[in-house]
Design a protein around this motif. Structure first.
Motif: not given
Length: 268
Positions: A236-249, A205-216
């Motif tokens: 530019q953020w490269m999202y990869k994976d999502v994990y649980e955090i130990n001891s956190t719901e 995702v590439v986005f405007d740092a001020e508005t946080k809106i992704p650029l097309s």
């Protein structure tokens, strides 16, 4: 978009382990490097033998000693042929973005699968176990495959959670699951604090740092002839994976890997 990125819910156990390049002698991982069959993703080679992956799975308790790794994210076509693969740990943002683009364009005609570690059987059985999308599938030497054995159905990956995470299209610093918004914070999570993997985003995702809106893609291609975007900062953020955090719901916060760092994303 069935059988695509939204269906990749489950976790690569410590995805800092993820990815496996095709080059030999990867000193980063001391175990045996195993190689997927490019023409048939239900097969791989390891320790000099060719294995067929079965539909049969085992629980965590069924895992024996760690043998080696595949650690690749692969995209396969309807026949099971590998059409794109990437070492997530060493891969560039551009290559990972190609995987995301490939899935977006495939319209249900390709499947993306993460292959991670390979284990021996805890019962000393004559088979290996390979972690695919958070499930531990048995793999037997090719000549030992029986007529009654069910070969791994890569088209029918089961969802391990009730939802799939996605990047908020109105705020690139947030992820959404079943309408619940999680805000990415500056707090980081160490590998030892990670629980089970929940999902795999593989989204660049590439986005405007001020508005946080992704650029097309169209906006990214535009040439700023009149200097209207001068002074505007893009991220530019490269999202990869999502994990649980130990001891956190999971309902309160999760860990999301962005640009190879795990950040805490808190429920809003």
């Amino acid at each position: 978009m069935s059988k695509m990125l939204p269906m990749l819910c489950a976790g690569i156990a410590c995805l800092s382990l993820t990815g496996c390049s095709l080059q030999e002698g990867n000193s980063e991982y001391p175990g045996e490097q195993c190689y997927l069959n490019k023409d048939n993703v239900t097969k791989f080679s390891c320790m000099g033998n060719d294995y067929t992956i079965l539909e049969d799975t085992v629980s965590d308790n069924g895992l024996g000693a760690w043998v080696g790794y595949v650690r690749q994210l692969v995209a396969v076509d309807e026949t099971g042929k590998v059409i794109l693969q990437e070492d997530l740990k060493n891969g560039t943002l551009q290559t990972l973005a190609k995987i995301s683009d490939l899935v977006d364009k495939a319209s249900g005609k390709s499947h993306v699968l993460p292959f991670v570690n390979v284990y021996a059987a805890s019962d000393a059985g004559d088979y290996l176990i390979v972690d695919i999308n958070g499930e531990y599938h048995k793999a037997v030497i090719d000549e030992d495959v029986r007529d009654v054995d069910r070969v791994f159905d890569f088209k029918d990956m089961r969802q391990s959670t009730s939802c799939g995470f996605s990047v908020n299209p109105r705020n690139a610093t947030q992820i959404i699951c079943d309408g619940v918004v999680y805000q990415v914070t500056s707090d980081t999570v160490s590998d030892g604090e990670l629980g089970s993997r929940i999902d795999l985003l593989a989204k660049n995702v590439v986005f405007d740092a001020e508005t946080k809106i992704p650029l097309s893609k169209e906006e990214l291609r535009e040439i700023d002839w009149y200097g209207e975007t001068v002074g505007r900062h893009r991220e530019q953020w490269m999202y990869k994976d999502v994990y649980e955090i130990n001891s956190t719901e999971r309902t309160e916060a999760v860990a999301v890997r962005i640009n190879d760092v795990f950040y805490v994303a808190k429920r809003q």
